[in-house]
Motif scaffolding. Structure first.
Motif, PDB file in Angstrom:
ATOM      1  N   TYR A 657       0.752  -1.187  -0.077  1.00 39.93           N
ATOM      2  CA  TYR A 657      -0.018   0.154  -0.013  1.00 39.93           C
ATOM      3  C   TYR A 657       0.921   1.156   0.020  1.00 39.93           C
ATOM      4  N   VAL A 658       2.065   1.264   0.428  1.00 46.66           N
ATOM      5  CA  VAL A 658       3.090   2.374   0.564  1.00 46.66           C
ATOM      6  C   VAL A 658       3.454   2.300  -0.909  1.00 46.66           C
ATOM      7  N   ALA A 659       3.863   1.370  -1.323  1.00 49.15           N
ATOM      8  CA  ALA A 659       4.307   1.512  -2.718  1.00 49.15           C
ATOM      9  C   ALA A 659       3.036   1.827  -3.827  1.00 49.15           C
ATOM     10  N   ALA A 660       1.892   1.570  -3.596  1.00 48.64           N
ATOM     11  CA  ALA A 660       0.900   2.186  -4.381  1.00 48.64           C
ATOM     12  C   ALA A 660       0.744   3.668  -4.219  1.00 48.64           C
ATOM     13  N   ALA A 661       1.007   3.954  -3.067  1.00 45.70           N
ATOM     14  CA  ALA A 661       0.723   5.667  -2.883  1.00 45.70           C
ATOM     15  C   ALA A 661       1.949   6.257  -3.506  1.00 45.70           C
ATOM     16  N   MET A 662       3.186   5.649  -3.637  1.00 41.89           N
ATOM     17  CA  MET A 662       4.486   6.093  -4.182  1.00 41.89           C
ATOM     18  C   MET A 662       4.057   6.141  -5.753  1.00 41.89           C
ATOM     19  N   SER A 663       3.616   5.045  -6.184  1.00 48.27           N
ATOM     20  CA  SER A 663       3.328   5.130  -7.827  1.00 48.27           C
ATOM     21  C   SER A 663       2.199   5.965  -8.224  1.00 48.27           C
ATOM     22  N   LEU A 664       1.153   6.523  -7.399  1.00 50.26           N
ATOM     23  CA  LEU A 664       0.427   7.564  -7.814  1.00 50.26           C
ATOM     24  C   LEU A 664       0.920   8.729  -7.579  1.00 50.26           C
ATOM     25  N   LEU A 665       1.403   9.119  -6.412  1.00 42.97           N
ATOM     26  CA  LEU A 665       1.893  10.572  -6.304  1.00 42.97           C
ATOM     27  C   LEU A 665       3.261  10.806  -7.312  1.00 42.97           C
ATOM     28  N   GLY A 666       3.731   9.894  -7.636  1.00 40.86           N
ATOM     29  CA  GLY A 666       4.742  10.292  -8.714  1.00 40.86           C
ATOM     30  C   GLY A 666       4.256  10.673  -9.964  1.00 40.86           C
ATOM     31  N   PHE A 667       3.237  10.751 -10.319  1.00 41.40           N
ATOM     32  CA  PHE A 667       2.737  11.255 -11.447  1.00 41.40           C
ATOM     33  C   PHE A 667       1.610  12.558 -11.119  1.00 41.40           C
ATOM     34  N   VAL A 668       1.699  13.118  -9.904  1.00 38.77           N
ATOM     35  CA  VAL A 668       1.075  14.217  -9.601  1.00 38.77           C
ATOM     36  C   VAL A 668       1.853  15.282  -9.150  1.00 38.77           C
ATOM     37  N   PRO A 669       2.241  16.308  -9.948  1.00 34.94           N
ATOM     38  CA  PRO A 669       3.156  17.203  -9.388  1.00 34.94           C
ATOM     39  C   PRO A 669       2.396  18.167  -8.483  1.00 34.94           C
ATOM     40  N   ARG A 800      10.266  16.843 -13.499  1.00 30.46           N
ATOM     41  CA  ARG A 800      10.610  16.855 -11.952  1.00 30.46           C
ATOM     42  C   ARG A 800      11.163  15.503 -11.713  1.00 30.46           C
ATOM     43  N   PRO A 801      12.514  15.447 -11.850  1.00 27.50           N
ATOM     44  CA  PRO A 801      13.110  14.235 -11.730  1.00 27.50           C
ATOM     45  C   PRO A 801      12.749  13.257 -10.428  1.00 27.50           C
ATOM     46  N   ARG A 802      12.661  13.978  -9.318  1.00 24.51           N
ATOM     47  CA  ARG A 802      12.134  13.348  -7.950  1.00 24.51           C
ATOM     48  C   ARG A 802      11.005  12.831  -8.017  1.00 24.51           C
ATOM     49  N   LYS A 803      10.015  13.463  -8.810  1.00 19.89           N
ATOM     50  CA  LYS A 803       8.630  12.933  -8.867  1.00 19.89           C
ATOM     51  C   LYS A 803       8.665  11.601  -9.672  1.00 19.89           C
ATOM     52  N   LEU A 804       9.304  11.725 -10.879  1.00 22.53           N
ATOM     53  CA  LEU A 804       9.308  10.531 -11.811  1.00 22.53           C
ATOM     54  C   LEU A 804      10.122   9.534 -11.157  1.00 22.53           C
ATOM     55  N   LEU A 805      11.211   9.578 -10.158  1.00 25.71           N
ATOM     56  CA  LEU A 805      11.883   8.587  -9.619  1.00 25.71           C
ATOM     57  C   LEU A 805      10.923   7.984  -8.532  1.00 25.71           C
TER      58      LEU A 805
END
Length: 914
Positions: A657-669, A800-805
């Motif tokens: 669930y933590v990984a799923a949150a990261m995968s979503l927020l990575g594409f939300v600037p 935004r490299p950090r978001k993409l990462l």
């Protein structure tokens, strides 16, 4: 009713003495001339005609309700037969003991009479109907009989082949003529006869109804005495015939028995009037809420002023039935009239309200006569009032005097505690002298409660505000009623308390307001981009002599400043373009007059649609959960599992669930709270139980981002970008791990015939879509709209490299968590000899997950379990290890998180995050 509202064809007047004003008044009417009434002085031409044809068939809600009641009764009967075996056996024995005491002569006579009557009665009724030219009813009856016979055969087959033994015992017994055979569970001839008699309407005719029941009782008595049936079989036969009949009537429609215009003229003559012609008022768009108020006619007389006549029949009275039922179920503290009144009750209520309104001093149509028009309709005769509705009056003609007069009429009703309940624009009539008249009193209430009276004020303020604005509407209300009554209606100033037509108008204005805001934001965005381009060109000329390193640093600073400036410009444009809705404007106007007025909305809904949907979804989720858990051998899992590996599997499941949150927020600037996003992913474990996996998660994440402050278009684009990147990474990982695993260990993983057939079907569908211009355009438009939002969002993320990462890392971590959870589940039941490589486990997981996302079942139930089990067995894992390992994996990743998911879902809903 007033003729100025009517629309129709122009017809010459029936009397030459009519003035030019009267001719102008009636030129938009649909005429119905009385062929038996001719003015001798005018020698008016006799015209035979009627109003426009009414629909030949109508679908009655009462038929649907009877169909549902019949189905429920059948289910209850079968449930009693299945689970109350002792009760059914005792009941049947008691009936058999009573029938055995019947005299033999009486039994033979009843059997002979019923066998003849059961055939003669339907034929006799059919002959009578054909003589009266009512063949449609006979056709409906025959169709119902045929369908009932088919249902009877299907029920007999089900009872004989698949029904539980308790149901067979309740519906059948050993045949007296053949001890090796059983009696029929449902009588093959009695059920069609009952369906026929019900569909043709025999029960509505007293004489035929008596004959019908006598025949049915005789036949049932004979069958019970002779031992060819059981009591439950008789009851089931009657229910099947009755249910099929009403299902047929609702499906094909009942013959329309509405009275025509000529029937209306005959009814007027019966109560002492001498009509010349009648013109029906055409229904207006947007009057669906008042569709049950009846048909309206303008009637001219030989020797008096014209009349307004309202005809109410059973079909029109049933319009809006389900809407009224829904309102009764959902609204609290508000008296609602019965969902389906009898014609007599409707007539008495409208007459009472008409007299009460006039007695209270309000201007209302004067009722001068009432009468029945046969068994299925009534009419109410009013004095004619010419004029226009408030909806038809131009804005410039709505003066302050007209507004005050309108409020005086409402005040008169309120003084006698009479609630109108439908104070929309079409219920307010203004005659030629400017006098306001309140019409459509049929839905009102006598001795209304305080809540309903305040709802009338809230409705009236909104109706006038839609025409003249909030300021004038509130000022006119305060000028007549005073500030306190207007301030007290603020808690009821909410859409649910308004009429359906008013809510539709407010929604339309809301869409127009949102469109203007979007256009303003887009215009500001274009201006900001243009300014950024001009600034970039100027900065490039100024920095031409700088070093490369300094130039790159300057470019990054300028880009960041430009993005911030663009965001500020968009926010400012949105703030400038944002408009208050009408209800908010009315609240502000009232608060200016009475600052201490209550503004907290009153809770009018007993149950909200969201609560009902959550309850239904919870019930579905509980059903799937319990049905799956019943097949799990918890004893084997508890006794054979190694708890160290089980604990590790639980840890990987929680980390997903933590990984799923990261995968979503990575594409939300935009900035979104991380922990709340994790909670939303846990809530998604409940949503995917009640919806297909590929649908529920997308909808929940989109809703969550919108509630977190992300604009709807950008929220959809972010979720779409996440899904698109996830799909691409899923395919790449599947190919990569498949290559690493090698084909020597998995020769049986080749596509099956079903997979090949599915791929060929998809290919054929693609060819069909691309070859048909309409479908090709439809698909291209949808795909283009998808990439129009997703691709720009991906470009924003790439900057935004950090978001993409974060997004990429979340995707890889999510896959790794599920693979490690499955691997730990396998090791919990296996040993060193049954261990598999992570690459092999990853291939099986990725294949099963892909199939589960495509499956239409909630959470991929069934498809994922089968794919994972078959895949693990195919790569060499014993069945004794693969089956419990997959069950444990699905238990940890699908079923156990349902309860915390439901808790988080409700928590986030209450907090406004979903």
């Amino acid at each position: 009713m007033h003729p100025d509202k009517a629309e129709g064809t122009s017809v010459a007047p029936a009397r030459p003495e009519e003035t030019a004003e009267k001719a102008e008044e009636t030129k938009h009417e649909q005429p119905l001339h009385d062929p038996d009434c001719v003015d001798a002085d005018a020698h008016a031409e006799r015209v035979d005609g009627d109003e426009p044809l009414l629909p030949a068939r109508v679908h009655r809600p009462s038929d649907l309700m009877r169909l549902l009641a019949g189905l429920l009764a059948v289910v209850v009967l079968l449930a009693i037969a299945a689970f109350a075996h002792a009760t059914t056996t005792g009941f049947a024995q008691d009936i058999n003991k009573g029938t055995e005491q019947a005299p033999d002569l009486l039994t033979k006579f009843a059997g002979f009479a019923s066998s003849i009557a059961i055939l003669l009665v339907p034929v006799a009724f059919a002959i009578e109907r054909l003589i009266k030219r009512d063949g449609l009813r006979i056709a409906d009856g025959v169709l119902a009989a045929v369908l009932a016979h088919g249902v009877t055969l299907a029920t007999d087959l089900w009872v004989a082949k698949a029904a539980p033994q308790s149901i067979q015992d309740a519906l059948t017994k050993v045949s007296p003529s053949d001890i090796h055979a059983l009696t029929d569970p449902v009588h093959g001839y009695l059920a069609p006869v009952i369906a026929y008699m019900t569909a043709v309407g025999m029960s509505r005719r007293p004489r035929w109804r008596v004959v019908l029941w006598v025949v049915l009782l005789l036949d049932a008595f004979t069958m019970l005495v002779t031992g060819y049936t059981t009591p439950f079989s008789i009851i089931l036969t009657i229910l099947i015939g009755w249910t099929v009949a009403y299902g047929t009537l609702y499906a094909v429609g009942s013959p329309n028995v509405r009275p025509t215009g000529q029937t209306l003229l005959a009814g007027l003559r019966h109560v002492g009037f001498h009509p010349v012609s009648a013109s029906r008022e055409e229904a207006h768009e947007g009057t669906t809420e008042n569709g049950d108020r009846g048909r309206r006619y303008f009637v001219t007389l030989e020797d008096g002023p014209p009349l307004d006549v309202t005809v109410v029949d059973r079909e029109q009275q049933a319009q809006g039935f389900f809407y009224r039922v829904w309102r009764r179920l959902t609204l609290r503290g508000i008296t609602q009239r019965r969902s389906l009144q009898s014609l007599r009750q409707a007539l008495e209520q409208e007459a009472l309200l008409a007299y009460a309104a006039i007695s209270a001093g309000a201007n209302a149509p004067k009722l001068i006569a009432t009468s029945e028009l046969g068994p299925d309709a009534v009419m109410l005769v009013y004095e004619h009032i010419g004029g226009r509705s408030l909806d038809a009056i131009p804005d410039e003609e709505i003066t302050d005097e007209l507004l005050r007069d309108t409020w005086h009429q409402v005040q008169s009703l309120q003084s006698r505690r009479i609630a109108h309940r439908r104070l929309a624009g079409d219920a307010i009539l203004v005659d030629r002298s400017g006098t306001v008249i309140l019409t459509d009193l049929r839905g009102g209430e006598i001795a209304a409660g305080e809540l309903v009276l305040r709802m009338d004020i809230a409705q009236m303020v909104t109706t006038l505000g839609l025409r003249v604005g909030a300021e004038r509407a509130v000022a006119s209300a305060v000028g007549v009623l005073g500030p306190d009554p207007v301030a007290d209606c603020l808690p009821l100033l909410q859409p649910i308390a308004l009429t359906r037509s008013t809510r539709a108008t407010l929604r339309k204005l809301g869409r127009e307001r949102a469109q203007r805001e979007r256009e303003a934001v887009l215009e500001a965005s274009d201006r900001a981009k243009q300014a950024r381009l001009e600034s970039s060109d100027a900065q490039a000329d100024a920095d031409g002599k700088k070093s490369v390193r300094a130039e790159k640093k300057s470019e990054k600073k300028s880009e960041k400043a430009e993005r911030q400036a663009e965001k500020r410009a968009l926010d400012e444009a949105l703030d400038e373009a944002r408009e208050e809705d009408l209800l908010t404007q009315i609240r502000h106007q009232v608060l200016r007059i009475r600052p201490q007025a209550p503004v907290e909305p009153a809770r009018l809904e007993r149950i909200k649609p969201r609560t009902l949907i959550s309850f239904i979804a919870g019930a579905i989720g509980a059903y799937f959960l319990l049905s799956q858990l019943t097949h799990i051998d918890f004893g084997a899992i508890v006794g054979e599992a190694e708890w160290g590996w089980v604990g590790l599997a639980v840890l990987f499941s929680a980390l997903s669930y933590v990984a799923a949150a990261m995968s979503l927020l990575g594409f939300v600037p935009e900035r979104v709270p991380f922990m709340r996003t994790v909670a939303a992913q846990v809530a998604g474990s409940f949503v995917k139980i009640v919806a297909p996996a590929a649908v529920g998660g997308v909808a929940l994440n989109t809703r969550f981002l919108q509630r977190a402050g992300v604009r709807p278009g950008l929220a959809v684009a972010s979720v779409g970008a996440s899904q698109l990147f996830g799909m691409c990474s899923h395919i790449l990982l599947l190919l990569t791990f498949g290559y690493l695993t090698g084909t020597e260990k998995t020769p049986s993983l080749s596509p099956s015939r079903t997979v090949i057939a599915g791929l060929l079907t998809v290919a054929v569908l693609v060819l069909v879509v691309t070859s048909i211009p309409f479908l090709r355009k439809f698909v291209v438009t949808r795909v283009r709209s998808l990439f129009a939002g997703v691709v720009p969002r991906m470009l924003d993320v790439l900057q935004r490299p950090r978001k993409l990462l974060t997004g990429i890392g979340g995707m890889l971590l999510l896959t790794a968590c599920f693979v490690m959870c499955l691997d730990a589940s396998i090791r919990a039941f296996g040993d060193e000899t049954t261990s598999l490589s992570l690459a092999s486990v990853a291939v099986v997981f990725l294949a099963g997950n892909a199939l589960g996302s495509a499956a239409p079942t909630p959470g991929g139930v069934g498809a994922v379990e089968a794919t994972l089990t078959v895949g693990l067995i195919a790569i060499g894992l014993p069945k004794e290890v693969a089956a419990p390992a997959v069950l444990l994996y699905r238990l940890l990743t699908l079923w156990l998180p349902v309860l915390p998911g439901w808790l988080f879902f409700n928590h986030l809903t209450r907090k406004g995050a979903l």
